[in-house]
Motif scaffolding. Structure first.
Motif, PDB file in Angstrom:
ATOM      1  N   LYS A   1      14.144 -30.425  36.089  1.00  0.00           N
ATOM      2  CA  LYS A   1      15.491 -29.926  35.588  1.00  0.00           C
ATOM      3  C   LYS A   1      15.807 -30.034  33.520  1.00  0.00           C
ATOM      4  CE  LYS A   1      17.985 -29.939  39.735  1.00  0.00           C
ATOM      5  NZ  LYS A   1      19.334 -31.218  40.279  1.00  0.00           N
ATOM      6  N   ASN A   2      15.078 -31.138  33.893  1.00  0.00           N
ATOM      7  CA  ASN A   2      14.939 -31.555  31.777  1.00  0.00           C
ATOM      8  C   ASN A   2      14.334 -30.454  30.720  1.00  0.00           C
ATOM      9  OD1 ASN A   2      16.470 -34.917  32.672  1.00  0.00           O
ATOM     10  ND2 ASN A   2      14.847 -35.339  32.879  1.00  0.00           N
ATOM     11  N   SER A   3      13.842 -29.659  31.626  1.00  0.00           N
ATOM     12  CA  SER A   3      12.754 -28.544  30.744  1.00  0.00           C
ATOM     13  C   SER A   3      14.093 -27.817  29.659  1.00  0.00           C
ATOM     14  CB  SER A   3      11.706 -28.071  31.372  1.00  0.00           C
ATOM     15  OG  SER A   3      12.175 -28.027  32.160  1.00  0.00           O
ATOM     16  N   ILE A   4      14.698 -27.803  31.328  1.00  0.00           N
ATOM     17  CA  ILE A   4      16.356 -26.545  30.792  1.00  0.00           C
ATOM     18  C   ILE A   4      16.659 -27.024  29.602  1.00  0.00           C
ATOM     19  CG2 ILE A   4      18.315 -24.853  32.220  1.00  0.00           C
ATOM     20  CD1 ILE A   4      16.786 -25.771  34.262  1.00  0.00           C
ATOM     21  N   PHE A   5      17.303 -27.951  29.579  1.00  0.00           N
ATOM     22  CA  PHE A   5      17.874 -28.398  28.805  1.00  0.00           C
ATOM     23  C   PHE A   5      16.931 -28.632  26.835  1.00  0.00           C
ATOM     24  CE2 PHE A   5      20.236 -30.592  32.328  1.00  0.00           C
ATOM     25  CZ  PHE A   5      21.108 -29.182  32.467  1.00  0.00           C
ATOM     26  N   HIS A   6      16.012 -28.758  27.246  1.00  0.00           N
ATOM     27  CA  HIS A   6      15.321 -28.853  26.073  1.00  0.00           C
ATOM     28  C   HIS A   6      15.933 -29.393  25.080  1.00  0.00           C
ATOM     29  CE1 HIS A   6      11.502 -29.125  23.092  1.00  0.00           C
ATOM     30  NE2 HIS A   6      12.071 -30.301  23.551  1.00  0.00           N
ATOM     31  N   ASP A   7      15.626 -27.080  24.600  1.00  0.00           N
ATOM     32  CA  ASP A   7      15.622 -26.302  22.999  1.00  0.00           C
ATOM     33  C   ASP A   7      17.590 -26.754  23.075  1.00  0.00           C
ATOM     34  OD1 ASP A   7      13.092 -25.769  23.345  1.00  0.00           O
ATOM     35  OD2 ASP A   7      14.265 -22.893  24.192  1.00  0.00           O
ATOM     36  N   GLY A   8      18.218 -27.212  23.528  1.00  0.00           N
ATOM     37  CA  GLY A   8      19.298 -27.581  23.476  1.00  0.00           C
ATOM     38  C   GLY A   8      19.380 -28.498  22.734  1.00  0.00           C
ATOM     39  N   ILE A   9      18.510 -29.671  23.747  1.00  0.00           N
ATOM     40  CA  ILE A   9      19.458 -30.921  23.308  1.00  0.00           C
ATOM     41  C   ILE A   9      18.864 -30.990  21.702  1.00  0.00           C
ATOM     42  CG2 ILE A   9      18.223 -32.674  23.219  1.00  0.00           C
ATOM     43  CD1 ILE A   9      18.474 -32.747  26.477  1.00  0.00           C
ATOM     44  N   VAL A  10      17.502 -30.252  21.266  1.00  0.00           N
ATOM     45  CA  VAL A  10      17.141 -30.590  20.203  1.00  0.00           C
ATOM     46  C   VAL A  10      18.276 -30.076  19.411  1.00  0.00           C
ATOM     47  CG1 VAL A  10      15.470 -29.258  18.610  1.00  0.00           C
ATOM     48  CG2 VAL A  10      14.894 -30.231  20.925  1.00  0.00           C
TER      49      VAL A  10
ATOM     50  N   LEU B   1      26.018 -25.750  21.422  1.00  0.00           N
ATOM     51  CA  LEU B   1      27.325 -24.919  22.959  1.00  0.00           C
ATOM     52  C   LEU B   1      26.656 -24.068  23.115  1.00  0.00           C
ATOM     53  CD1 LEU B   1      29.530 -25.356  23.474  1.00  0.00           C
ATOM     54  CD2 LEU B   1      30.662 -24.715  21.553  1.00  0.00           C
ATOM     55  N   THR B   2      26.267 -23.200  21.732  1.00  0.00           N
ATOM     56  CA  THR B   2      26.487 -21.281  22.626  1.00  0.00           C
ATOM     57  C   THR B   2      24.928 -21.976  23.765  1.00  0.00           C
ATOM     58  OG1 THR B   2      26.734 -20.602  20.139  1.00  0.00           O
ATOM     59  CG2 THR B   2      25.310 -19.739  21.832  1.00  0.00           C
ATOM     60  N   PHE B   3      23.381 -22.918  23.344  1.00  0.00           N
ATOM     61  CA  PHE B   3      22.726 -22.447  24.979  1.00  0.00           C
ATOM     62  C   PHE B   3      23.290 -23.047  26.233  1.00  0.00           C
ATOM     63  CE2 PHE B   3      19.845 -25.313  26.223  1.00  0.00           C
ATOM     64  CZ  PHE B   3      18.211 -24.094  26.428  1.00  0.00           C
ATOM     65  N   PHE B   4      23.640 -24.513  25.700  1.00  0.00           N
ATOM     66  CA  PHE B   4      24.329 -24.566  27.180  1.00  0.00           C
ATOM     67  C   PHE B   4      25.054 -24.227  27.671  1.00  0.00           C
ATOM     68  CE2 PHE B   4      23.378 -28.713  24.379  1.00  0.00           C
ATOM     69  CZ  PHE B   4      22.401 -28.888  24.986  1.00  0.00           C
ATOM     70  N   LEU B   5      26.220 -23.209  26.764  1.00  0.00           N
ATOM     71  CA  LEU B   5      27.135 -22.980  27.927  1.00  0.00           C
ATOM     72  C   LEU B   5      26.334 -21.073  28.308  1.00  0.00           C
ATOM     73  CD1 LEU B   5      30.292 -22.305  25.396  1.00  0.00           C
ATOM     74  CD2 LEU B   5      29.630 -24.113  27.979  1.00  0.00           C
ATOM     75  N   SER B   6      25.541 -20.396  27.817  1.00  0.00           N
ATOM     76  CA  SER B   6      24.770 -19.335  27.964  1.00  0.00           C
ATOM     77  C   SER B   6      23.968 -19.276  29.412  1.00  0.00           C
ATOM     78  CB  SER B   6      24.013 -18.770  26.974  1.00  0.00           C
ATOM     79  OG  SER B   6      22.487 -19.331  26.359  1.00  0.00           O
ATOM     80  N   LEU B   7      23.440 -20.759  29.695  1.00  0.00           N
ATOM     81  CA  LEU B   7      22.435 -21.085  30.632  1.00  0.00           C
ATOM     82  C   LEU B   7      22.775 -20.325  32.123  1.00  0.00           C
ATOM     83  CD1 LEU B   7      21.917 -25.008  30.517  1.00  0.00           C
ATOM     84  CD2 LEU B   7      19.998 -23.032  29.624  1.00  0.00           C
ATOM     85  N   PRO B   8      21.924 -19.172  32.574  1.00  0.00           N
ATOM     86  CA  PRO B   8      22.533 -19.273  32.879  1.00  0.00           C
ATOM     87  C   PRO B   8      23.248 -19.544  34.906  1.00  0.00           C
ATOM     88  CG  PRO B   8      19.622 -18.902  33.262  1.00  0.00           C
ATOM     89  CD  PRO B   8      20.547 -19.175  32.146  1.00  0.00           C
TER      90      PRO B   8
ATOM     91  N   LEU C   1      24.899 -31.298  32.657  1.00  0.00           N
ATOM     92  CA  LEU C   1      25.790 -30.276  31.365  1.00  0.00           C
ATOM     93  C   LEU C   1      26.947 -30.662  31.144  1.00  0.00           C
ATOM     94  CD1 LEU C   1      24.959 -26.926  30.697  1.00  0.00           C
ATOM     95  CD2 LEU C   1      25.628 -25.892  32.209  1.00  0.00           C
ATOM     96  N   ALA C   2      27.476 -30.433  31.778  1.00  0.00           N
ATOM     97  CA  ALA C   2      28.686 -30.811  31.339  1.00  0.00           C
ATOM     98  C   ALA C   2      29.585 -31.650  30.330  1.00  0.00           C
ATOM     99  CB  ALA C   2      29.652 -31.641  32.444  1.00  0.00           C
ATOM    100  N   TYR C   3      28.187 -33.224  30.333  1.00  0.00           N
ATOM    101  CA  TYR C   3      27.938 -34.064  29.278  1.00  0.00           C
ATOM    102  C   TYR C   3      27.622 -33.011  28.225  1.00  0.00           C
ATOM    103  CZ  TYR C   3      25.119 -37.856  26.637  1.00  0.00           C
ATOM    104  OH  TYR C   3      24.684 -38.771  25.745  1.00  0.00           O
ATOM    105  N   TYR C   4      26.762 -32.679  28.047  1.00  0.00           N
ATOM    106  CA  TYR C   4      26.001 -31.899  26.933  1.00  0.00           C
ATOM    107  C   TYR C   4      27.072 -30.663  26.031  1.00  0.00           C
ATOM    108  CZ  TYR C   4      21.347 -33.740  27.536  1.00  0.00           C
ATOM    109  OH  TYR C   4      20.584 -35.196  27.770  1.00  0.00           O
ATOM    110  N   ILE C   5      28.018 -30.263  27.072  1.00  0.00           N
ATOM    111  CA  ILE C   5      28.561 -29.445  26.065  1.00  0.00           C
ATOM    112  C   ILE C   5      29.497 -30.269  25.969  1.00  0.00           C
ATOM    113  CG2 ILE C   5      30.829 -27.225  26.991  1.00  0.00           C
ATOM    114  CD1 ILE C   5      28.561 -26.448  29.304  1.00  0.00           C
ATOM    115  N   GLY C   6      30.348 -31.466  26.518  1.00  0.00           N
ATOM    116  CA  GLY C   6      31.497 -32.080  26.421  1.00  0.00           C
ATOM    117  C   GLY C   6      31.042 -32.782  24.727  1.00  0.00           C
ATOM    118  N   LEU C   7      29.879 -32.794  24.812  1.00  0.00           N
ATOM    119  CA  LEU C   7      29.507 -33.821  23.174  1.00  0.00           C
ATOM    120  C   LEU C   7      29.786 -32.241  22.262  1.00  0.00           C
ATOM    121  CD1 LEU C   7      26.058 -36.249  24.276  1.00  0.00           C
ATOM    122  CD2 LEU C   7      28.599 -36.728  23.608  1.00  0.00           C
ATOM    123  N   CYS C   8      29.324 -31.458  23.033  1.00  0.00           N
ATOM    124  CA  CYS C   8      29.145 -30.178  21.327  1.00  0.00           C
ATOM    125  C   CYS C   8      30.271 -29.890  20.752  1.00  0.00           C
ATOM    126  CB  CYS C   8      28.569 -28.984  21.897  1.00  0.00           C
ATOM    127  SG  CYS C   8      26.925 -29.479  21.968  1.00  0.00           S
TER     128      CYS C   8
END
Length: 238
Positions: free
Chosen positions: A4-13, A24-31, A41-48
């Protein structure tokens, strides 16, 4: 990195590179059908959203993280608790900024109960107490903040301003404000507080100097403008 962590990798970068819109665009566009950890996911979107100053949107996601998390009765961290504490602190800041001080106090006290006794937490509580008119609590919490971090400019400046506003121990207030400005030399708030203390001490030339500098940095700040006007009025009668 896999799973699961690899799914978020590009957004975290993108986030770590301070491209918050891109992240934000990356995380919101995840299928929706992806194998996602929805709380992460909520954590990263909230931070953005918080980084972008979209605080109402940030609240929706950060509150999900806090609600889903837990801390043991002894204050020990369970899995993900570090993020929960981080989100609580961000929530408290947003609540203060939006004048929801009771909610901010609740979150800050929860942090302290969990052993998250950072200097910034006590400084935030002190500021809320000051806004609520509880001078003694404000002073007490600012002192706790400084005990934890003697170079916390926000706490030093806040305590100096509160003491001078109450006409208490002005020489100590002056030392706090001087130290705060030495740490944050470009801070209009610190310049204003130092000028305010000088004004309380009757040292009007020094007061005018710092208040004028503060006004130049923040020309639309009503409190700084008021302090400067008072100094100008007093100097006009000397």
């Amino acid at each position: 990195m896999g799973g699961k962590n690899s799914i978020f990798h590009d957004g975290i970068v993108l986030y770590n590179n301070k491209d918050y819109n891109g992240a934000l665009t990356f995380f919101l566009s995840l299928p929706d059908d992806a194998d996602l950890d929805n709380i992460e996911l909520a954590y990263y979107i909230g931070l953005c959203y918080a980084r972008l100053g979209r605080y109402d949107d940030a609240l929706l996601y950060l509150e999900q993280v806090v609600t889903a998390g837990s801390v043991g009765e002894d204050g020990s961290e369970s899995a993900g608790t570090g993020r929960v504490l981080q989100c609580r602190y961000i929530l408290s800041i947003i609540y203060v900024m939006s004048d929801r001080r009771k909610l901010a106090t609740f979150e800050l006290n929860k942090l302290i109960e969990a052993g998250f006794k950072l200097s910034s937490v006590y400084a935030s509580l002190a500021y809320i107490s000051w806004l609520d008119g509880d001078v003694e609590s404000s002073i007490s919490n600012y002192k706790k903040s400084i005990e934890i971090d003697s170079d916390n400019a926000t706490a030093l400046n806040g305590l100096g301003y509160v003491l001078s506003s109450e006409n208490r121990d002005l020489s100590t207030a002056l030392s706090y404000c001087k130290k705060a400005l030495s740490i944050e030399p470009n801070s209009a708030a610190c310049m204003d507080s130092l000028g305010f203390v000088y004004m309380k001490l009757g040292l009007m030339n020094d007061a005018f100097k710092y208040l004028k500098q503060a006004k130049e940095l923040m020309p639309d700040n009503a409190e700084i403008a008021e302090h400067l006007q008072i100094a100008q009025d007093v100097m006009g009668t000397i």
